[in-house]
Write a protein that holds these residues in place. Structure first.
Motif, PDB file in Angstrom:
ATOM      1  N   ALA A 542       0.862  -1.180   0.000  1.00 47.34           N
ATOM      2  CA  ALA A 542       0.000   0.000   0.000  1.00 47.34           C
ATOM      3  C   ALA A 542       0.895   1.226   0.000  1.00 47.34           C
ATOM      4  O   ALA A 542       2.130   1.124   0.004  1.00 47.34           O
ATOM      5  N   GLY A 543       0.284   2.403   0.023  1.00 44.10           N
ATOM      6  CA  GLY A 543       1.056   3.635   0.080  1.00 44.10           C
ATOM      7  C   GLY A 543       0.719   4.566  -1.067  1.00 44.10           C
ATOM      8  O   GLY A 543       0.189   4.160  -2.100  1.00 44.10           O
ATOM      9  N   THR A 544       1.045   5.824  -0.881  1.00 45.68           N
ATOM     10  CA  THR A 544       0.788   6.829  -1.903  1.00 45.68           C
ATOM     11  C   THR A 544       1.684   8.029  -1.636  1.00 45.68           C
ATOM     12  O   THR A 544       2.173   8.220  -0.517  1.00 45.68           O
ATOM     13  N   THR A 545       1.919   8.819  -2.660  1.00 51.05           N
ATOM     14  CA  THR A 545       2.721  10.031  -2.494  1.00 51.05           C
ATOM     15  C   THR A 545       1.876  11.218  -2.098  1.00 51.05           C
ATOM     16  O   THR A 545       2.386  12.327  -1.968  1.00 51.05           O
ATOM     17  N   ARG A 546       0.599  11.022  -1.897  1.00 52.02           N
ATOM     18  CA  ARG A 546      -0.270  12.086  -1.390  1.00 52.02           C
ATOM     19  C   ARG A 546      -1.373  11.440  -0.556  1.00 52.02           C
ATOM     20  O   ARG A 546      -1.661  10.244  -0.704  1.00 52.02           O
ATOM     21  N   ALA A 547      -1.964  12.211   0.275  1.00 49.50           N
ATOM     22  CA  ALA A 547      -3.041  11.693   1.119  1.00 49.50           C
ATOM     23  C   ALA A 547      -4.272  11.465   0.255  1.00 49.50           C
ATOM     24  O   ALA A 547      -5.082  12.363   0.030  1.00 49.50           O
ATOM     25  N   ALA A 548      -4.408  10.281  -0.283  1.00 48.45           N
ATOM     26  CA  ALA A 548      -5.470   9.994  -1.241  1.00 48.45           C
ATOM     27  C   ALA A 548      -6.826   9.915  -0.553  1.00 48.45           C
ATOM     28  O   ALA A 548      -6.940   9.540   0.612  1.00 48.45           O
ATOM     29  N   THR A 549      -7.874  10.274  -1.293  1.00 50.94           N
ATOM     30  CA  THR A 549      -9.230  10.184  -0.750  1.00 50.94           C
ATOM     31  C   THR A 549      -9.671   8.731  -0.635  1.00 50.94           C
ATOM     32  O   THR A 549     -10.411   8.373   0.269  1.00 50.94           O
ATOM     33  N   THR A 550      -9.212   7.893  -1.565  1.00 49.50           N
ATOM     34  CA  THR A 550      -9.533   6.471  -1.494  1.00 49.50           C
ATOM     35  C   THR A 550      -8.247   5.677  -1.641  1.00 49.50           C
ATOM     36  O   THR A 550      -7.894   5.218  -2.731  1.00 49.50           O
ATOM     37  N   PRO A 551      -7.505   5.517  -0.575  1.00 55.45           N
ATOM     38  CA  PRO A 551      -6.265   4.737  -0.663  1.00 55.45           C
ATOM     39  C   PRO A 551      -6.572   3.275  -0.960  1.00 55.45           C
ATOM     40  O   PRO A 551      -7.631   2.755  -0.589  1.00 55.45           O
ATOM     41  N   VAL A 552      -5.637   2.640  -1.633  1.00 58.68           N
ATOM     42  CA  VAL A 552      -5.822   1.257  -2.064  1.00 58.68           C
ATOM     43  C   VAL A 552      -4.699   0.396  -1.495  1.00 58.68           C
ATOM     44  O   VAL A 552      -3.536   0.805  -1.479  1.00 58.68           O
ATOM     45  N   ALA A 553      -5.073  -0.773  -1.016  1.00 56.34           N
ATOM     46  CA  ALA A 553      -4.099  -1.788  -0.614  1.00 56.34           C
ATOM     47  C   ALA A 553      -4.256  -2.993  -1.525  1.00 56.34           C
ATOM     48  O   ALA A 553      -5.380  -3.344  -1.917  1.00 56.34           O
ATOM     49  N   ARG A 554      -3.132  -3.599  -1.867  1.00 56.48           N
ATOM     50  CA  ARG A 554      -3.170  -4.751  -2.771  1.00 56.48           C
ATOM     51  C   ARG A 554      -2.528  -5.957  -2.099  1.00 56.48           C
ATOM     52  O   ARG A 554      -1.486  -5.841  -1.476  1.00 56.48           O
ATOM     53  N   LEU A 555      -3.165  -7.096  -2.271  1.00 54.13           N
ATOM     54  CA  LEU A 555      -2.604  -8.368  -1.855  1.00 54.13           C
ATOM     55  C   LEU A 555      -2.218  -9.138  -3.111  1.00 54.13           C
ATOM     56  O   LEU A 555      -2.979  -9.164  -4.089  1.00 54.13           O
ATOM     57  N   TYR A 556      -1.047  -9.741  -3.085  1.00 56.43           N
ATOM     58  CA  TYR A 556      -0.630 -10.563  -4.218  1.00 56.43           C
ATOM     59  C   TYR A 556       0.244 -11.686  -3.689  1.00 56.43           C
ATOM     60  O   TYR A 556       0.979 -11.519  -2.717  1.00 56.43           O
ATOM     61  N   SER A 632      -0.328   8.613   5.223  1.00 53.29           N
ATOM     62  CA  SER A 632       0.293   9.928   5.379  1.00 53.29           C
ATOM     63  C   SER A 632       0.629  10.610   4.061  1.00 53.29           C
ATOM     64  O   SER A 632       0.830  11.825   4.021  1.00 53.29           O
ATOM     65  N   GLY A 633       0.729   9.841   2.970  1.00 54.97           N
ATOM     66  CA  GLY A 633       1.179  10.423   1.712  1.00 54.97           C
ATOM     67  C   GLY A 633       2.687  10.562   1.627  1.00 54.97           C
ATOM     68  O   GLY A 633       3.202  11.148   0.670  1.00 54.97           O
ATOM     69  N   SER A 634       3.413  10.018   2.611  1.00 54.43           N
ATOM     70  CA  SER A 634       4.872  10.172   2.618  1.00 54.43           C
ATOM     71  C   SER A 634       5.599   8.954   2.070  1.00 54.43           C
ATOM     72  O   SER A 634       6.823   8.981   1.954  1.00 54.43           O
TER      73      SER A 634
END
Length: 734
Positions: A542-556, A632-634
């Motif tokens: 998971a993670g993002t470079t900005r505080a996303a409105t709908t963050p996504v986590a992926r399982l693989y 956090s978007g960090s």
């Protein structure tokens, strides 16, 4: 005036369109006869001729070994920005067989029609010089190098493409004094025709080229001298042209198959014998590296003292191939030399060379994918093991496999697939065997079969003193213990022996979730993982470079079963961890899963910012801290890998990888104050770290990677096997 270049022979074939396949057939015959080169003239305005570029492309597809070149391209009708990309494409498609001959040509008014300025006769040379710079600029994929200004050839919209397959030489077909001087300054070769040059003029022309080359600091021998010659010329005359006048490539002008055969089978061998005999008598040396390549050498490296086994296999900063080996997947580098041994003896010689340079950084590279990036450096030595990539079945009954450190894991998986076997090996098929198999190896089959090092039964190791030893439970067991988890400290493994495991088709699982409630998602993921059978290993990212409105986590990951009912049963707890956004489950072999990497060179930039830690449990409080980091978007990358199950079955003291109690490996990427602060809060909960996912260096990092008793034992072994600290650039224990 013999410049020492190896002799080459080519064919000059008319691109006639009366029988369109005839020039192609002659090119194929030239290849069969052993010619080095086939060339076609470029006169697109002639109604009797095929378009030369189309013919070159078609001929490249119809041949496999012979090099191809225009003889020479009419530059005003071939815009250089387009020509550069076309040349790159043809070179890549042909496997590095394209050479570029350029001429000033005619129709310079075409430049005005393309948006350039009107040229006076004397400006054609400046336009040709600009075209050469532009072509080479576009061939250089380094965006940090600006393209030329484009006074004669407008560059609006011009883009750099990929690098060609090899360093395409540029030859100039010219006779006038200013063009000859341009050849000396800029070109890789001079390509006149014997019928258009008087014998008494040859030396004066060569002197103009040589003087111009020296004037810009070049060795005149950097300019290869090629010559179009008529069929029927005597071997003695060609030998004279080589030994007295400096020509080394002779291109015979004929469209007769019998003439091509006679030249290849009779004339060329006689010329070779005459020239080589005289060169041996005179002690004529080959031209060696260019002045540009010599100027790019780094201080403190004895380039001319390379062992014989590595000569011709080492890559220096001035070499075309350097751009493909300077960096790793994550880290930019500028090593002073990259040694590429092809066998164990070559590795021993490379170690001896490194030992003679004790003050230089030393990187050992298998695949170059390690996130720490320690297999490159600035100004030092890299020993690249890509040439040691054999994969051999030693014993069918024991499923015993020998693998070289330079092999990639997707290659290993494909080799084992027909046998129904697998070796657990991370999650990316482009990783080299050597790095992962000496550090640990947390993969998709880890909970079921353990770490990669847990399938290792023996290794052959080149020590710091150059000695080759075998390590196993019975031979040098202390070294075998260290290789499994801290191998970078004790030597270079040149051969691994693994015991593969039977593995049929598996389920490749990819799930995407709404991670708005990240803390709950992480906790439920941990609960599902802890309760899952060992045949199920799913990573979370998971993670993002900005505080996303709908963050996504992926399982693989993988469920080691091809039974649909079993797969569905295993998935149920994971499907309930958060709102499901997408899902994919595919059946295939383990090789299908791990064959996920392109076969391209690495081009890392700067320093990676990877952090690693090991968690003994993911309790609600820890999940809350991790969730704050994720949202956090960090960080664009936060990953959890399960490391329980079979990994924990191995006693902690059995291998140098000692953190067997850990249940999760945590990895994150970030370079900001907010990231550092959040990571520090999470780090307080760790019990150790995994060096393969860590880019920070220093004794404190090493101390976290190895428990005190393990580190103390490693330090003693370091003193035994590498007392002078040759292997000190990749998390040294001492």
């Amino acid at each position: 005036m013999d410049y020492g270049h190896a002799l080459e022979f080519g064919a000059f074939i008319t691109p006639t369109n009366s029988q369109p396949q005839a020039p192609v057939a002659l090119a194929q015959l030239s290849e069969q006869l052993g010619f080095d080169l086939v060339t076609f003239q470029d006169h697109p305005y002639q109604p009797a001729f095929l378009d030369t570029w189309t013919l070159l492309s078609y001929t490249a597809a119809a041949t496999s070994t012979i090099r191809l070149a225009p003889n020479v391209l009419n530059l005003p009708l071939r815009p250089p920005a387009v020509l550069a990309r076309a040349a790159t494409s043809l070179d890549l498609l042909s496997g590095g067989r394209f050479e570029l001959g350029l001429g000033a040509g005619g129709f310079w008014d075409a430049i005005e029609a393309m948006g350039g300025g009107r040229l006076t006769p004397g400006q054609s040379l400046e336009a040709l010089e600009e075209a050469i710079d532009l072509i080479r600029g576009i061939w250089n994929p380094d965006e940090r190098t600006p393209l030329p200004s484009g006074e004669y050839y407008p560059l609006s919209g011009a883009k750099r493409g990929p690098a060609p397959a090899h360093e395409i030489p540029i030859w100039i077909g010219a006779l006038k004094p200013r063009m000859l001087r341009l050849t000396g300054r800029k070109a890789d070769g001079w390509l006149p025709s014997l019928g258009y040059i008087q014998p008494t003029e040859i030396n004066s022309h060569q002197e103009r080229i040589d003087d111009a080359a020296r004037g810009v600091g070049r060795n005149p021998a950097e300019v290869r001298r090629l010559l179009n010659v008529p069929y029927g010329i005597e071997p003695e005359r060609l030998a004279e042209l080589a030994l007295v006048h400096g020509f080394s490539t002779f291109i015979v002008v004929t469209d007769e198959p019998s003439a091509l055969a006679q030249f290849a089978q009779e004339t060329a061998p006689m010329v070779r014998e005459l020239v080589e005999t005289e060169r041996v008598r005179l002690g004529t040396a080959a031209p060696g590296r260019s002045s540009r390549a010599l100027a790019a050498r780094r201080d403190g490296i004895s380039y001319d003292e390379l062992p014989a086994s590595l000569r011709g296999k080492a890559i220096e900063p001035g070499d075309f191939a350097y751009r493909a080996v300077r960096s790793t997947y994550m880290r930019g580098g500028a090593p002073g030399i990259v040694l590429r041994p092809e066998d164990t003896a070559g590795v021993q010689d490379a170690v001896a060379f490194a030992r003679a340079h004790p003050d230089l950084p030393l990187g050992i590279r298998s695949g170059g994918h390690g996130v720490s990036g320690r297999s490159t450096n600035d100004g030092g030595i890299v020993i690249d093991l890509a040439g040691l990539r054999e994969i051999e079945i030693l014993d069918e009954q024991r499923r015993l496999v020998r693998v070289g450190p330079g092999a990639r894991w997707q290659e290993v998986a494909r080799a084992l697939e027909p046998h129904g076997w697998a070796i657990t090996s991370g999650d990316y098929g482009g990783v080299g065997v050597g790095g992962l198999a000496t550090a640990g190896g947390i993969g998709f089959l880890g909970r079921e079969h353990g770490l990669t090092i847990d399938q290792l039964v023996a290794a052959e190791v080149v020590l710091a003193d150059g000695t080759l030893v075998r390590a196993s439970e019975d031979e040098n067991p202390d070294l075998f213990w260290a290789v499994r988890g801290a191998g970078a400290n004790v030597g270079i493994v040149v051969s691994f022996e693994f015991e593969a495991t039977p593995t049929g088709n598996v389920a490749w699982v990819q799930l995407a979730f709404d991670a708005s409630d990240a803390a709950s998602l992480l906790q439920r993921y941990a609960d599902a993982t802890d309760n899952a059978p060992r045949d199920t290993t799913l990573f979370l990212v998971a993670g993002t470079t900005r505080a996303a409105t709908t963050p996504v986590a992926r399982l693989y990951g993988v469920i080691d079963s091809d039974d649909a009912s079993v797969i569905i049963e295993r998935l149920q707890p994971f499907l309930a961890i958060a709102p499901l956004l997408n899902q994919s489950v595919q059946l295939g072999s383990y090789a299908d899963v791990i064959s996920n990497a392109p076969d391209t060179s690495h081009d890392g930039r700067g320093e990676p910012g990877f952090r690693s830690g090991l968690l003994n449990e993911l309790d609600p409080e820890t999940a809350s801290v991790a969730a704050e980091l994720v949202l956090s978007g960090s960080t664009p990358w936060f990953q959890l890998r399960p490391v329980g199950g079979a990994i924990a079955d191995v006693p902690e003291q059995a291998t140098a990888y000692a953190h067997r109690r850990a249940r999760y490996s945590v990895t994150a990427v970030g370079r900001s104050a907010s990231f550092d602060g959040l990571w520090k809060r999470l780090e307080e909960r760790f019990d150790g770290l995994y060096l393969s996912f860590e880019s920070r260096t220093g004794p404190d990092i090493v101390a976290r990677a190895f428990p005190p008793a393990t580190l103390e034992r490693l330090q003693a072994l370091k003193e035994k096997y590498d007392p002078d600290g040759l292997f000190r650039d990749n998390f040294p224990v001492r």
